[in-house]
Design a protein around this motif. Structure first.
Motif, PDB file in Angstrom:
ATOM      1  N   ILE A  49       0.880  -1.158   0.000  1.00  0.00           N
ATOM      2  CA  ILE A  49       0.000   0.000   0.000  1.00  0.00           C
ATOM      3  C   ILE A  49       0.922   1.214   0.000  1.00  0.00           C
ATOM      4  CG2 ILE A  49      -1.794   1.236   1.271  1.00  0.00           C
ATOM      5  CD1 ILE A  49      -2.189  -1.579   2.717  1.00  0.00           C
ATOM      6  N   VAL A  50       0.764   2.059  -0.988  1.00  0.00           N
ATOM      7  CA  VAL A  50       1.630   3.233  -1.097  1.00  0.00           C
ATOM      8  C   VAL A  50       0.761   4.472  -0.913  1.00  0.00           C
ATOM      9  CG1 VAL A  50       3.436   4.325  -2.450  1.00  0.00           C
ATOM     10  CG2 VAL A  50       2.839   1.929  -2.881  1.00  0.00           C
ATOM     11  N   ILE A  51       1.158   5.345  -0.003  1.00  0.00           N
ATOM     12  CA  ILE A  51       0.398   6.570   0.262  1.00  0.00           C
ATOM     13  C   ILE A  51       1.323   7.754  -0.001  1.00  0.00           C
ATOM     14  CG2 ILE A  51      -1.073   7.769   1.951  1.00  0.00           C
ATOM     15  CD1 ILE A  51      -0.914   5.139   3.640  1.00  0.00           C
ATOM     16  N   GLY A  52       0.901   8.669  -0.854  1.00  0.00           N
ATOM     17  CA  GLY A  52       1.766   9.812  -1.120  1.00  0.00           C
ATOM     18  C   GLY A  52       1.104  10.806  -2.053  1.00  0.00           C
ATOM     19  N   GLU A  53       1.797  11.883  -2.325  1.00  0.00           N
ATOM     20  CA  GLU A  53       1.243  12.902  -3.218  1.00  0.00           C
ATOM     21  C   GLU A  53       1.735  12.682  -4.641  1.00  0.00           C
ATOM     22  OE1 GLU A  53       0.463  17.077  -1.844  1.00  0.00           O
ATOM     23  OE2 GLU A  53       1.762  16.446  -0.197  1.00  0.00           O
ATOM     24  N   ASN A  54       0.809  12.777  -5.584  1.00  0.00           N
ATOM     25  CA  ASN A  54       1.124  12.695  -7.016  1.00  0.00           C
ATOM     26  C   ASN A  54       1.645  11.347  -7.488  1.00  0.00           C
ATOM     27  OD1 ASN A  54       0.416  15.147  -8.273  1.00  0.00           O
ATOM     28  ND2 ASN A  54       1.967  16.151  -6.990  1.00  0.00           N
ATOM     29  N   SER A  61       6.042   1.801 -11.359  1.00  0.00           N
ATOM     30  CA  SER A  61       7.045   1.417 -10.361  1.00  0.00           C
ATOM     31  C   SER A  61       6.428   0.590  -9.231  1.00  0.00           C
ATOM     32  CB  SER A  61       7.735   2.664  -9.793  1.00  0.00           C
ATOM     33  OG  SER A  61       6.778   3.478  -9.151  1.00  0.00           O
ATOM     34  N   PHE A  62       5.095   0.550  -9.161  1.00  0.00           N
ATOM     35  CA  PHE A  62       4.454  -0.220  -8.090  1.00  0.00           C
ATOM     36  C   PHE A  62       3.855  -1.542  -8.576  1.00  0.00           C
ATOM     37  CE2 PHE A  62       3.583   4.379  -7.065  1.00  0.00           C
ATOM     38  CZ  PHE A  62       4.628   4.514  -6.163  1.00  0.00           C
ATOM     39  N   LEU A  63       3.933  -1.805  -9.876  1.00  0.00           N
ATOM     40  CA  LEU A  63       3.350  -3.037 -10.404  1.00  0.00           C
ATOM     41  C   LEU A  63       4.350  -4.185 -10.321  1.00  0.00           C
ATOM     42  CD1 LEU A  63       1.479  -1.758 -13.604  1.00  0.00           C
ATOM     43  CD2 LEU A  63       0.576  -2.161 -11.305  1.00  0.00           C
ATOM     44  N   PRO A  64       3.871  -5.398 -10.027  1.00  0.00           N
ATOM     45  CA  PRO A  64       4.789  -6.531  -9.877  1.00  0.00           C
ATOM     46  C   PRO A  64       5.328  -7.057 -11.208  1.00  0.00           C
ATOM     47  CG  PRO A  64       2.520  -7.259  -9.562  1.00  0.00           C
ATOM     48  CD  PRO A  64       2.472  -5.768  -9.707  1.00  0.00           C
ATOM     49  N   ASN A 106      -7.384  10.154 -17.287  1.00  0.00           N
ATOM     50  CA  ASN A 106      -6.297  10.411 -18.242  1.00  0.00           C
ATOM     51  C   ASN A 106      -4.929  10.390 -17.565  1.00  0.00           C
ATOM     52  OD1 ASN A 106      -7.877  10.484 -20.514  1.00  0.00           O
ATOM     53  ND2 ASN A 106      -8.296  12.691 -20.328  1.00  0.00           N
ATOM     54  N   ASP A 107      -4.890  10.829 -16.299  1.00  0.00           N
ATOM     55  CA  ASP A 107      -3.631  10.715 -15.537  1.00  0.00           C
ATOM     56  C   ASP A 107      -3.218   9.245 -15.446  1.00  0.00           C
ATOM     57  OD1 ASP A 107      -4.001  13.395 -15.166  1.00  0.00           O
ATOM     58  OD2 ASP A 107      -4.473  13.256 -13.015  1.00  0.00           O
ATOM     59  N   ILE A 108      -4.198   8.376 -15.181  1.00  0.00           N
ATOM     60  CA  ILE A 108      -3.892   6.945 -15.051  1.00  0.00           C
ATOM     61  C   ILE A 108      -3.456   6.374 -16.404  1.00  0.00           C
ATOM     62  CG2 ILE A 108      -4.815   4.682 -14.400  1.00  0.00           C
ATOM     63  CD1 ILE A 108      -4.503   6.816 -12.095  1.00  0.00           C
ATOM     64  N   ARG A 109      -4.169   6.729 -17.447  1.00  0.00           N
ATOM     65  CA  ARG A 109      -3.809   6.228 -18.788  1.00  0.00           C
ATOM     66  C   ARG A 109      -2.401   6.645 -19.175  1.00  0.00           C
ATOM     67  NH1 ARG A 109      -8.710   4.729 -22.169  1.00  0.00           N
ATOM     68  NH2 ARG A 109      -7.089   4.258 -23.680  1.00  0.00           N
ATOM     69  N   SER A 110      -1.988   7.834 -18.716  1.00  0.00           N
ATOM     70  CA  SER A 110      -0.677   8.354 -19.150  1.00  0.00           C
ATOM     71  C   SER A 110       0.483   7.494 -18.661  1.00  0.00           C
ATOM     72  CB  SER A 110      -0.511   9.805 -18.674  1.00  0.00           C
ATOM     73  OG  SER A 110      -0.304   9.826 -17.263  1.00  0.00           O
ATOM     74  N   ASN A 111       0.221   6.595 -17.700  1.00  0.00           N
ATOM     75  CA  ASN A 111       1.279   5.692 -17.239  1.00  0.00           C
ATOM     76  C   ASN A 111       1.604   4.580 -18.243  1.00  0.00           C
ATOM     77  OD1 ASN A 111       1.856   6.124 -14.104  1.00  0.00           O
ATOM     78  ND2 ASN A 111      -0.319   6.496 -14.457  1.00  0.00           N
ATOM     79  N   PHE A 112       0.655   4.338 -19.156  1.00  0.00           N
ATOM     80  CA  PHE A 112       0.775   3.144 -20.008  1.00  0.00           C
ATOM     81  C   PHE A 112       0.816   3.545 -21.477  1.00  0.00           C
ATOM     82  CE2 PHE A 112      -1.568   2.112 -16.144  1.00  0.00           C
ATOM     83  CZ  PHE A 112      -0.704   1.177 -15.586  1.00  0.00           C
ATOM     84  N   PRO A 167      -5.682  -7.377  -3.812  1.00  0.00           N
ATOM     85  CA  PRO A 167      -5.115  -6.682  -4.968  1.00  0.00           C
ATOM     86  C   PRO A 167      -3.609  -6.918  -5.067  1.00  0.00           C
ATOM     87  CG  PRO A 167      -5.409  -5.143  -3.174  1.00  0.00           C
ATOM     88  CD  PRO A 167      -5.983  -6.461  -2.708  1.00  0.00           C
ATOM     89  N   ARG A 168      -3.011  -6.490  -6.166  1.00  0.00           N
ATOM     90  CA  ARG A 168      -1.543  -6.573  -6.330  1.00  0.00           C
ATOM     91  C   ARG A 168      -0.863  -5.335  -5.774  1.00  0.00           C
ATOM     92  NH1 ARG A 168       0.504 -11.663  -7.211  1.00  0.00           N
ATOM     93  NH2 ARG A 168      -1.402 -12.778  -7.705  1.00  0.00           N
ATOM     94  N   ALA A 169      -1.611  -4.252  -5.607  1.00  0.00           N
ATOM     95  CA  ALA A 169      -1.070  -3.026  -5.003  1.00  0.00           C
ATOM     96  C   ALA A 169      -2.241  -2.092  -4.709  1.00  0.00           C
ATOM     97  CB  ALA A 169      -0.086  -2.339  -5.947  1.00  0.00           C
TER      98      ALA A 169
END
Lengths: 357, 357
Positions: free
Chosen positions: B15-20, B27-30, B50-56, B156-158
């Protein structure tokens, strides 16, 4: 009576095969339960549901009897059985009993897997075919776009196989069940395969049947113990099923029995394997045996492109390429990725070959 | 940024908690995935999808945007999302991303648990409330006869908690989320409880919020690690929920937010505990805090017998008796079985007590 232990990631359970053991259920349960829901269908319930109920004189016992047939593995039935379970007051200490063939086992297992996030269940298979689906914890319902697309890995607490309940099976049901036994033999055991080829499946004795079931289940149990979640060798159990599932979907579920479709799929697997590895394996002897035992084994006028599409929507495809389980020899399965064109060519030559049989 | 590791029976996840951190998902996917389906709702998707899509940039990314609200946790939506996943060509190497509050997380997680018998998913909670549901692997949909009755344990995985996404929450949503933080504090941490009682939840800074979330999640994570399948201490997390769920069901989902209902449930728990154990615990100070923070906390004219019935249909009841989590003190939860009459009497005296506040 024979017992086979299967170790899953969550617990170990027993598969018990024997005569009249449906009257000794309590001796196979891991604990006592507050209440019990027996899920069965209209064909099986009149024959055996009272036998099952007679095991439980102290518990509250409820029953849900569903229409027979693949249509019962639907989202609607799934929801309705949940409703029955809630209305019966089932709680996390309750037990679900799946009494019937693969359809009832898959549906009831998936209800158990998802009722209040999972309660215990046992399988009491009443068909030969269900020896396959009742072991290994795969439970599922169908989506309109494909079989078994919605489901879980959720192992039972016990599988109680009373071979006496198999005596009333129709010739089609016996054929359907023996196809999966042939599959298991092809995957792992040349001797068992030879034994089956010598068997007239309409004439088997209870002892032979118990012995065949036990051999088949041991092969299956060994594989699922090694790879419960189907990330590796469990895929071998898919032998014959890539085309088998596609045939069922393309023809409409129920036109062929599952095992009849798998039998054709196994023949196709041998056809592809013999071509890819340039050797004879068992195509010819299997065709003879299928003929002798009245299996339908011709593809008729099926559209090869339509079959290809259905094969690609099977859930074992990864990234839209078709992975097929082939045989380098009996007992030596391998997984190979085939291009669409290869599949089409093999379907075409397979079709032509069968026409001449 | 803070990381908390949770060990489940099948795997360990972070579980990662942080800003942005929603921009650093990879970096958090297995592992890498063949394709991705983002499941979100109409409130959250326009802000963050769109922020989420921009990772992939290399993977195939699909999205399903659902109506907001509890109605989305229905069997129909569940089936439709499966249809979307099949049509998108998802396979066993695909990833589902749950982007939203608890409703989206529960539904998307249950789709992941059951799509082709289970694929990977991650949680990106966008509400404070979802800190609770996103950790621990409980996934579910509602049955018309009760909340979360159909579901699984499927971790979940993360869990990626970007506190920046919490800045747009409404006052009601903040109240709803803080009720679960109060619950966790009551279960395990007097100091955290005191800290919360000093907090004006409309004025918290991002740092305070991150710290409160982290404290709450650690309490939850410790409990679910010890008892993933809710056969023991995990039941403590049900503190305040027996009445809370009954209130939601009785009033109609959406009348009170989940957290608002839980807040009343927590007060009731304290009321019962203080009576049963003949001591003051924190009733008075909690009422004051709920008032200051504009929580609705009166039962109004609710029928006590109707509430009792709803409390008994909660899935943690075993054999139709009500088991409630009570507090011997802050940090000392216990499970007690109460008779129907005791519950009715306590509901009655609780009602009278609140009227005078």
């Amino acid at each position: 009576m024979e017992e086979i232990a299967v170790t899953s990631s969550s617990h170990t359970y027993k598969i018990v095969i024997g005569e009249n053991i449906r009257f000794q259920l309590k001796s196979f349960l891991p604990k006592t339960y507050s209440s019990i829901l027996i899920i069965s269908d209209e064909s099986v319930a009149p024959l055996y549901i009272n036998d099952i109920r007679s095991n439980f004189t102290e518990e509250q016992v409820f029953q849900t009897v569903l229409p027979s047939g693949e249509q019962t593995k639907s989202m609607d039935t799934f929801y309705n059985v949940h409703t029955d379970a809630i209305n019966a007051g089932l709680d996390r200490n309750s037990l679900i009993i799946a009494l019937g063939g693969g359809v009832v086992g898959d549906l009831a297992g998936f209800v158990a897997a998802t009722f209040m996030r999972g309660i215990d269940y046992i399988q009491i298979p009443t068909t030969i075919l269900a020896h396959d689906s009742s072991v290994g914890g795969k439970v599922a319902i169908n989506h309109k776009l494909g079989k078994n697309l919605i489901g879980s890995f959720y192992p039972p607490r016990a599988v109680i196989y009373d071979v006496e309940t198999l005596q009333t099976l129709s010739a089609r049901e016996i054929r359907s069940g023996y196809a999966e036994l042939v599959k298991e033999a092809l995957i792992a055991d040349q001797e068992f395969f030879n034994l089956l080829l010598k068997t007239d499946i309409q004439q088997v004795t209870a002892e032979e049947l118990q012995s065949h079931l036990s051999l088949g289940i041991k092969i299956k149990a060994n594989i699922v113990q090694e790879d419960e979640m189907e990330s590796g060798v469990r895929m071998y159990l898919n032998l014959g099923h890539t085309l088998g599932h596609a045939l069922e979907a393309e023809l409409g579920y129920g036109t062929l029995t599952h095992g009849e479709a798998v039998a054709i799929g196994l023949l196709f697997t041998l056809h592809v394997s013999e071509n890819m590895f340039s050797k004879q394996i068992a195509s010819h002897s299997l065709i003879q045996w299928l003929k002798e035992n009245n299996y339908p084994f011709k593809l008729q006028q099926l559209d090869e492109h339509a079959l290809l599409l259905k094969m690609k929507s099977d859930k074992k495809t990864v990234n839209s390429k078709i992975k097929m389980v082939l045989l380098e020899d009996i007992g030596s399965p391998v997984v190979k990725e085939l291009t669409d064109q290869q599949i089409l060519d093999f379907l075409h030559s397979f079709n032509r070959k069968l026409v001449t049989e």
